[in-house]
Scaffold this motif. Structure first.
Motif, PDB file in Angstrom:
ATOM      1  N   HIS A   1      53.961  59.915  47.564  1.00 33.09           N
ATOM      2  CA  HIS A   1      53.323  61.127  47.060  1.00 33.09           C
ATOM      3  C   HIS A   1      54.381  62.146  46.662  1.00 33.09           C
ATOM      4  O   HIS A   1      55.512  62.122  47.119  1.00 33.09           O
TER       5      HIS A   1
ATOM      6  N   VAL B   1      49.542  68.166  43.870  1.00 30.95           N
ATOM      7  CA  VAL B   1      49.870  66.946  44.597  1.00 30.95           C
ATOM      8  C   VAL B   1      49.520  65.761  43.713  1.00 30.95           C
ATOM      9  O   VAL B   1      48.461  65.724  43.096  1.00 30.95           O
ATOM     10  N   SER B   2      50.422  64.785  43.672  1.00 33.18           N
ATOM     11  CA  SER B   2      50.205  63.590  42.872  1.00 33.18           C
ATOM     12  C   SER B   2      50.553  62.369  43.707  1.00 33.18           C
ATOM     13  O   SER B   2      51.463  62.413  44.525  1.00 33.18           O
ATOM     14  N   SER B   3      49.829  61.281  43.475  1.00 32.30           N
ATOM     15  CA  SER B   3      50.090  60.043  44.197  1.00 32.30           C
ATOM     16  C   SER B   3      49.606  58.875  43.367  1.00 32.30           C
ATOM     17  O   SER B   3      48.727  59.032  42.509  1.00 32.30           O
TER      18      SER B   3
ATOM     19  N   GLY C   1      48.344  57.886  49.464  1.00 33.72           N
ATOM     20  CA  GLY C   1      49.427  58.864  49.341  1.00 33.72           C
ATOM     21  C   GLY C   1      48.949  60.289  49.544  1.00 33.72           C
ATOM     22  O   GLY C   1      49.632  61.105  50.164  1.00 33.72           O
ATOM     23  N   ILE C   2      47.759  60.600  49.041  1.00 34.64           N
ATOM     24  CA  ILE C   2      47.187  61.936  49.245  1.00 34.64           C
ATOM     25  C   ILE C   2      46.892  62.145  50.724  1.00 34.64           C
ATOM     26  O   ILE C   2      47.148  63.210  51.277  1.00 34.64           O
TER      27      ILE C   2
ATOM     28  N   PHE D   1      50.080  62.930  52.406  1.00 31.04           N
ATOM     29  CA  PHE D   1      50.502  64.309  52.171  1.00 31.04           C
ATOM     30  C   PHE D   1      49.709  65.261  53.056  1.00 31.04           C
ATOM     31  O   PHE D   1      50.269  66.231  53.579  1.00 31.04           O
TER      32      PHE D   1
END
Length: 98
Positions: free
Chosen positions: A15, A26-28, A33-34, A37
């Motif tokens: 992430h 936020v990017s994944s 992945g989120i 985070f």
């Protein structure tokens, strides 16, 4: 093979987060992945950071797991452990992204 699995597990939890005065991005590559985070943000909150974007320090974060397999051992065979302890143990394990 093994190398493909290692590559995939790191990619799924990867992430990237960017905190600026205008907000948080936020990017994944995957939903996992989120979730990871969110665990990282929760750890930051334990250190005094609030969940409000205006109160977050400005940062760039790129994170992924060092190991594909994570976990803790609980030996409940030799020592009795009450259900409340086991539940708390699981919650703590999740906080460390295990």
């Amino acid at each position: 093979g093994y190398e493909e699995h290692v590559k995939d597990c790191h990619a799924s939890d990867w992430h990237f987060a960017l905190s600026t005065p205008s907000g948080l991005c936020v990017s994944s590559t995957e939903a996992a992945g989120i979730f990871r985070f969110a665990s990282t943000l929760r750890q930051m909150m334990h250190q005094g950071v609030t969940a409000f974007a205006s109160d977050l320090p400005h940062f760039i974060l790129e994170d992924w797991p060092r190991f594909c397999w994570r976990g803790l051992q609980l030996d409940a065979v030799r020592h009795f452990m009450p259900v409340s302890f086991v539940k708390r143990y699981i919650e703590e394990m999740a906080a460390y992204k295990a």
